[in-house]
Write a protein that holds these residues in place. Sequence first.
Motif, PDB file in Angstrom:
ATOM      1  N   PRO A   1      -4.727   9.989  -9.052  1.00 23.42           N
ATOM      2  CA  PRO A   1      -3.481   9.369  -8.611  1.00 23.42           C
ATOM      3  C   PRO A   1      -3.055   8.246  -9.549  1.00 23.42           C
ATOM      4  O   PRO A   1      -3.870   7.500 -10.074  1.00 23.42           O
ATOM      5  CB  PRO A   1      -3.820   8.825  -7.223  1.00 23.42           C
ATOM      6  N   LEU A   2      -1.754   8.141  -9.763  1.00 23.47           N
ATOM      7  CA  LEU A   2      -1.208   7.096 -10.614  1.00 23.47           C
ATOM      8  C   LEU A   2      -1.226   5.768  -9.877  1.00 23.47           C
ATOM      9  O   LEU A   2      -1.235   5.715  -8.652  1.00 23.47           O
ATOM     10  CB  LEU A   2       0.220   7.451 -11.010  1.00 23.47           C
ATOM     11  N   MET A   3      -1.216   4.681 -10.644  1.00 23.78           N
ATOM     12  CA  MET A   3      -1.235   3.345 -10.040  1.00 23.78           C
ATOM     13  C   MET A   3      -0.006   3.128  -9.163  1.00 23.78           C
ATOM     14  O   MET A   3      -0.093   2.514  -8.110  1.00 23.78           O
ATOM     15  CB  MET A   3      -1.303   2.272 -11.129  1.00 23.78           C
ATOM     16  N   GLU A   4       1.134   3.655  -9.594  1.00 22.63           N
ATOM     17  CA  GLU A   4       2.359   3.484  -8.816  1.00 22.63           C
ATOM     18  C   GLU A   4       2.231   4.159  -7.453  1.00 22.63           C
ATOM     19  O   GLU A   4       2.658   3.604  -6.440  1.00 22.63           O
ATOM     20  CB  GLU A   4       3.534   4.077  -9.588  1.00 22.63           C
ATOM     21  N   ILE A   5       1.632   5.320  -7.430  1.00 21.44           N
ATOM     22  CA  ILE A   5       1.450   6.030  -6.165  1.00 21.44           C
ATOM     23  C   ILE A   5       0.529   5.231  -5.251  1.00 21.44           C
ATOM     24  O   ILE A   5       0.782   5.096  -4.048  1.00 21.44           O
ATOM     25  CB  ILE A   5       0.893   7.445  -6.420  1.00 21.44           C
ATOM     26  N   MET A   6      -0.525   4.662  -5.824  1.00 24.14           N
ATOM     27  CA  MET A   6      -1.451   3.861  -5.025  1.00 24.14           C
ATOM     28  C   MET A   6      -0.755   2.606  -4.488  1.00 24.14           C
ATOM     29  O   MET A   6      -0.971   2.216  -3.337  1.00 24.14           O
ATOM     30  CB  MET A   6      -2.676   3.502  -5.859  1.00 24.14           C
ATOM     31  N   GLU A   7       0.091   1.971  -5.301  1.00 26.46           N
ATOM     32  CA  GLU A   7       0.818   0.786  -4.850  1.00 26.46           C
ATOM     33  C   GLU A   7       1.787   1.137  -3.730  1.00 26.46           C
ATOM     34  O   GLU A   7       1.917   0.393  -2.754  1.00 26.46           O
ATOM     35  CB  GLU A   7       1.571   0.156  -6.021  1.00 26.46           C
ATOM     36  N   ARG A   8       2.472   2.265  -3.871  1.00 31.58           N
ATOM     37  CA  ARG A   8       3.386   2.702  -2.807  1.00 31.58           C
ATOM     38  C   ARG A   8       2.634   2.977  -1.512  1.00 31.58           C
ATOM     39  O   ARG A   8       3.111   2.641  -0.427  1.00 31.58           O
ATOM     40  CB  ARG A   8       4.127   3.964  -3.236  1.00 31.58           C
ATOM     41  N   GLU A   9       1.466   3.573  -1.631  1.00 34.26           N
ATOM     42  CA  GLU A   9       0.653   3.849  -0.447  1.00 34.26           C
ATOM     43  C   GLU A   9       0.228   2.553   0.233  1.00 34.26           C
ATOM     44  O   GLU A   9       0.288   2.427   1.460  1.00 34.26           O
ATOM     45  CB  GLU A   9      -0.572   4.679  -0.843  1.00 34.26           C
ATOM     46  N   LYS A  10      -0.172   1.550  -0.552  1.00 33.42           N
ATOM     47  CA  LYS A  10      -0.557   0.256   0.018  1.00 33.42           C
ATOM     48  C   LYS A  10       0.636  -0.405   0.710  1.00 33.42           C
ATOM     49  O   LYS A  10       0.502  -0.974   1.799  1.00 33.42           O
ATOM     50  CB  LYS A  10      -1.096  -0.664  -1.073  1.00 33.42           C
ATOM     51  N   ALA A  11       1.806  -0.336   0.064  1.00 35.25           N
ATOM     52  CA  ALA A  11       3.009  -0.933   0.653  1.00 35.25           C
ATOM     53  C   ALA A  11       3.366  -0.237   1.962  1.00 35.25           C
ATOM     54  O   ALA A  11       3.747  -0.881   2.943  1.00 35.25           O
ATOM     55  CB  ALA A  11       4.170  -0.848  -0.336  1.00 35.25           C
ATOM     56  N   ARG A  12       3.247   1.089   1.973  1.00 34.46           N
ATOM     57  CA  ARG A  12       3.563   1.841   3.193  1.00 34.46           C
ATOM     58  C   ARG A  12       2.593   1.483   4.315  1.00 34.46           C
ATOM     59  O   ARG A  12       3.007   1.278   5.468  1.00 34.46           O
ATOM     60  CB  ARG A  12       3.515   3.343   2.909  1.00 34.46           C
ATOM     61  N   GLN A  13       1.312   1.345   3.988  1.00 34.59           N
ATOM     62  CA  GLN A  13       0.336   0.954   4.997  1.00 34.59           C
ATOM     63  C   GLN A  13       0.621  -0.446   5.516  1.00 34.59           C
ATOM     64  O   GLN A  13       0.519  -0.704   6.718  1.00 34.59           O
ATOM     65  CB  GLN A  13      -1.079   1.026   4.414  1.00 34.59           C
ATOM     66  N   HIS A  14       1.020  -1.348   4.613  1.00 35.63           N
ATOM     67  CA  HIS A  14       1.344  -2.712   5.025  1.00 35.63           C
ATOM     68  C   HIS A  14       2.549  -2.715   5.962  1.00 35.63           C
ATOM     69  O   HIS A  14       2.556  -3.411   6.975  1.00 35.63           O
ATOM     70  CB  HIS A  14       1.616  -3.586   3.800  1.00 35.63           C
ATOM     71  N   GLU A  15       3.575  -1.946   5.613  1.00 35.09           N
ATOM     72  CA  GLU A  15       4.764  -1.877   6.454  1.00 35.09           C
ATOM     73  C   GLU A  15       4.440  -1.307   7.823  1.00 35.09           C
ATOM     74  O   GLU A  15       5.016  -1.726   8.831  1.00 35.09           O
ATOM     75  CB  GLU A  15       5.841  -1.026   5.783  1.00 35.09           C
ATOM     76  N   ASN A  16       3.527  -0.363   7.875  1.00 37.60           N
ATOM     77  CA  ASN A  16       3.141   0.210   9.159  1.00 37.60           C
ATOM     78  C   ASN A  16       2.370  -0.792  10.011  1.00 37.60           C
ATOM     79  O   ASN A  16       2.471  -0.774  11.243  1.00 37.60           O
ATOM     80  CB  ASN A  16       2.292   1.469   8.959  1.00 37.60           C
ATOM     81  N   GLN A  17       1.616  -1.672   9.379  1.00 33.77           N
ATOM     82  CA  GLN A  17       0.812  -2.638  10.115  1.00 33.77           C
ATOM     83  C   GLN A  17       1.648  -3.816  10.626  1.00 33.77           C
ATOM     84  O   GLN A  17       1.368  -4.371  11.680  1.00 33.77           O
ATOM     85  CB  GLN A  17      -0.319  -3.160   9.234  1.00 33.77           C
ATOM     86  N   VAL A  18       2.642  -4.209   9.856  1.00 32.45           N
ATOM     87  CA  VAL A  18       3.443  -5.381  10.208  1.00 32.45           C
ATOM     88  C   VAL A  18       4.641  -4.930  11.045  1.00 32.45           C
ATOM     89  O   VAL A  18       5.394  -4.058  10.648  1.00 32.45           O
ATOM     90  CB  VAL A  18       3.930  -6.101   8.931  1.00 32.45           C
ATOM     91  N   THR A  19       4.809  -5.570  12.189  1.00 33.37           N
ATOM     92  CA  THR A  19       5.944  -5.230  13.040  1.00 33.37           C
ATOM     93  C   THR A  19       7.146  -6.077  12.652  1.00 33.37           C
ATOM     94  O   THR A  19       7.037  -7.084  11.951  1.00 33.37           O
ATOM     95  CB  THR A  19       5.603  -5.479  14.520  1.00 33.37           C
ATOM     96  N   ARG A  20       8.302  -5.691  13.138  1.00 31.77           N
ATOM     97  CA  ARG A  20       9.531  -6.436  12.828  1.00 31.77           C
ATOM     98  C   ARG A  20       9.480  -7.850  13.382  1.00 31.77           C
ATOM     99  O   ARG A  20       9.985  -8.786  12.777  1.00 31.77           O
ATOM    100  CB  ARG A  20      10.736  -5.700  13.395  1.00 31.77           C
ATOM    101  N   GLY A  21       8.881  -8.018  14.541  1.00 36.80           N
ATOM    102  CA  GLY A  21       8.778  -9.346  15.141  1.00 36.80           C
ATOM    103  C   GLY A  21       7.950 -10.283  14.278  1.00 36.80           C
ATOM    104  O   GLY A  21       8.287 -11.460  14.121  1.00 36.80           O
ATOM    105  N   GLU A  22       6.880  -9.768  13.695  1.00 33.74           N
ATOM    106  CA  GLU A  22       6.054 -10.602  12.827  1.00 33.74           C
ATOM    107  C   GLU A  22       6.826 -11.015  11.584  1.00 33.74           C
ATOM    108  O   GLU A  22       6.730 -12.160  11.139  1.00 33.74           O
ATOM    109  CB  GLU A  22       4.786  -9.841  12.420  1.00 33.74           C
TER     110      GLU A  22
END
Length: 107
Positions: free
Chosen positions: A50-71
């Motif tokens: 996997p490319l670094m960009e793909i890994m960064e996107r995956e981390k960002a997506r996981q972060h967005e899933n963990q953080v709610t709008r209220g937070e």
Amino acid sequence: MKRPKQFKEELELDEVLVKQQELQNRMRQFERSQREIERNRAENEATIPPLMEIMEREKARQHENQVTRGEVANVRRDQNQGLLLLFLLLAATTALVWWGLQLMRGT
């Protein structure tokens, strides 16, 4: 009827044939293992890491899933309040410096 007595050479020949059969079985198994290893190696070489960009996107997506709008809203509110307090502190400091300069001039 009596069974004919086998000669010593015949017994040795039978043992050699059995050993030869075992060796052939082991050779076939070895060849199968070699082919499987080669196939696995070729498959691993064909796989693109996997490319670094793909890994960064995956981390960002996981972060967005963990953080709610209220937070996110709470963090933004805290940052805005901190920024407002910083500006008020700078304004108060500027006012105190100006007042101190006015006192030193004696006007």
